[in-house]
Design a protein around this motif. Structure first.
Motif, PDB file in Angstrom:
ATOM      1  N   ILE A  43       0.857  -1.182   0.000  1.00 17.14           N
ATOM      2  CA  ILE A  43       0.000   0.000   0.000  1.00 17.14           C
ATOM      3  C   ILE A  43       0.897   1.237   0.000  1.00 17.14           C
ATOM      4  O   ILE A  43       1.554   1.548   1.005  1.00 17.14           O
ATOM      5  CB  ILE A  43      -0.941   0.010   1.229  1.00 17.14           C
ATOM      6  N   HIS A  44       0.948   1.900  -1.149  1.00 18.75           N
ATOM      7  CA  HIS A  44       1.794   3.075  -1.319  1.00 18.75           C
ATOM      8  C   HIS A  44       0.929   4.331  -1.225  1.00 18.75           C
ATOM      9  O   HIS A  44      -0.080   4.448  -1.926  1.00 18.75           O
ATOM     10  CB  HIS A  44       2.489   3.008  -2.685  1.00 18.75           C
ATOM     11  N   GLU A  45       1.335   5.227  -0.368  1.00 17.57           N
ATOM     12  CA  GLU A  45       0.595   6.483  -0.217  1.00 17.57           C
ATOM     13  C   GLU A  45       1.226   7.549  -1.108  1.00 17.57           C
ATOM     14  O   GLU A  45       2.424   7.825  -0.995  1.00 17.57           O
ATOM     15  CB  GLU A  45       0.634   6.927   1.248  1.00 17.57           C
ATOM     16  N   GLY A  46       0.408   8.109  -2.013  1.00 18.43           N
ATOM     17  CA  GLY A  46       0.900   9.182  -2.868  1.00 18.43           C
ATOM     18  C   GLY A  46       1.120  10.459  -2.072  1.00 18.43           C
ATOM     19  O   GLY A  46       0.937  10.497  -0.852  1.00 18.43           O
ATOM     20  N   GLY A  76       4.410   9.765   0.247  1.00 21.96           N
ATOM     21  CA  GLY A  76       5.127   9.261  -0.930  1.00 21.96           C
ATOM     22  C   GLY A  76       5.943   8.032  -0.582  1.00 21.96           C
ATOM     23  O   GLY A  76       7.124   7.939  -0.900  1.00 21.96           O
ATOM     24  N   ALA A  77       5.311   7.096   0.091  1.00 21.51           N
ATOM     25  CA  ALA A  77       6.027   5.921   0.582  1.00 21.51           C
ATOM     26  C   ALA A  77       5.076   4.747   0.751  1.00 21.51           C
ATOM     27  O   ALA A  77       3.864   4.933   0.844  1.00 21.51           O
ATOM     28  CB  ALA A  77       6.688   6.228   1.930  1.00 21.51           C
ATOM     29  N   VAL A  78       5.659   3.570   0.805  1.00 20.20           N
ATOM     30  CA  VAL A  78       4.881   2.378   1.138  1.00 20.20           C
ATOM     31  C   VAL A  78       4.617   2.426   2.636  1.00 20.20           C
ATOM     32  O   VAL A  78       5.554   2.503   3.436  1.00 20.20           O
ATOM     33  CB  VAL A  78       5.640   1.079   0.767  1.00 20.20           C
ATOM     34  N   ILE A  79       3.345   2.399   3.015  1.00 19.79           N
ATOM     35  CA  ILE A  79       2.985   2.560   4.432  1.00 19.79           C
ATOM     36  C   ILE A  79       2.426   1.292   5.055  1.00 19.79           C
ATOM     37  O   ILE A  79       2.284   1.211   6.264  1.00 19.79           O
ATOM     38  CB  ILE A  79       1.971   3.704   4.629  1.00 19.79           C
ATOM     39  N   ALA A  80       2.068   0.306   4.215  1.00 19.91           N
ATOM     40  CA  ALA A  80       1.480  -0.917   4.766  1.00 19.91           C
ATOM     41  C   ALA A  80       1.636  -2.053   3.754  1.00 19.91           C
ATOM     42  O   ALA A  80       1.902  -1.822   2.568  1.00 19.91           O
ATOM     43  CB  ALA A  80       0.008  -0.713   5.103  1.00 19.91           C
ATOM     44  N   ALA A 130       9.034   5.676  -2.017  1.00 24.46           N
ATOM     45  CA  ALA A 130       9.008   5.116  -3.365  1.00 24.46           C
ATOM     46  C   ALA A 130       8.202   6.049  -4.260  1.00 24.46           C
ATOM     47  O   ALA A 130       7.362   6.813  -3.788  1.00 24.46           O
ATOM     48  CB  ALA A 130       8.392   3.721  -3.365  1.00 24.46           C
ATOM     49  N   ARG A 131       8.484   5.969  -5.550  1.00 24.39           N
ATOM     50  CA  ARG A 131       7.720   6.737  -6.521  1.00 24.39           C
ATOM     51  C   ARG A 131       6.488   5.939  -6.909  1.00 24.39           C
ATOM     52  O   ARG A 131       6.587   4.747  -7.209  1.00 24.39           O
ATOM     53  CB  ARG A 131       8.595   6.986  -7.752  1.00 24.39           C
ATOM     54  N   GLY A 132       5.335   6.574  -6.906  1.00 24.62           N
ATOM     55  CA  GLY A 132       4.099   5.878  -7.216  1.00 24.62           C
ATOM     56  C   GLY A 132       3.861   5.738  -8.706  1.00 24.62           C
ATOM     57  O   GLY A 132       4.641   6.204  -9.530  1.00 24.62           O
TER      58      GLY A 132
END
Ligand SMILES: [Zn+2]
Length: 157
Positions: A43-46, A76-80, A130-132
């Motif tokens: 789960i990546h948060e933009g 802007g990262a993977v959070i879960a 990470a870049r989404g």
């Protein structure tokens, strides 16, 4: 052996609702297209925020009293990490309540929503930048590695 991993980029506050472990947390992601992928979904948060979504009753109920934190720009990262267990078109009378929508409002047209059903959602102690991207995407190996070492091994195998 490397696990088959995909990622999905989601805006706040929807990302917050998925990463939540509160009762009633979001366990269905509504999309305009399906996927054959099953298993690990990062789960990546933009970085952008869907401001209008804070008026959504489900969101407001879940994030209260911490709404202020979720109004900040996304990380802007993977959070879960989640398990994608099922993918199906929304039933005509609706399904996957309360988060499953019947229709998906895409850039050009409104289509029947596809429900990505999530299980075993684990928020990461340390989000991984990470870049989404649009749709489901394959994360770089170093990102996957930094994510998976944070969660118990039975999830990744
Ligand atoms: Zn459904």
């Amino acid at each position: 052996m490397t696990a088959d991993v995909r990622a999905i980029t989601i805006r706040r506050p929807w990302s917050s609702c998925i990463a939540s472990n509160q009762p009633g947390a979001k366990r269905v992601e509504n999309r305009g297209a399906g996927t054959s992928h099953r298993g690990i979904l990062l789960i990546h948060e933009g970085k952008t925020v869907d401001v209008d979504a804070f008026a959504d009753r489900r969101v407001a109920d879940l994030l209260t009293p911490h709404r202020d934190a979720h109004e900040q720009p996304g990380v802007g990262a993977v959070i879960a990490v989640a398990q994608l267990t099922d993918v199906h078109y929304a039933a005509g009378g609706g399904c996957c309540a309360p988060w499953g929508e019947i229709w998906h409002h895409g850039p050009k047209s409104v289509v029947r929503a596809v429900h990505l059903v999530l299980a075993d959602v684990r928020p990461l102690p340390r989000p991984v930048p990470a870049r989404g991207a649009l749709g489901l995407w394959t994360p770089p190996e170093d990102v996957t590695a930094q994510v998976l070492w944070q969660i118990p091994k039975q999830v990744a195998r």
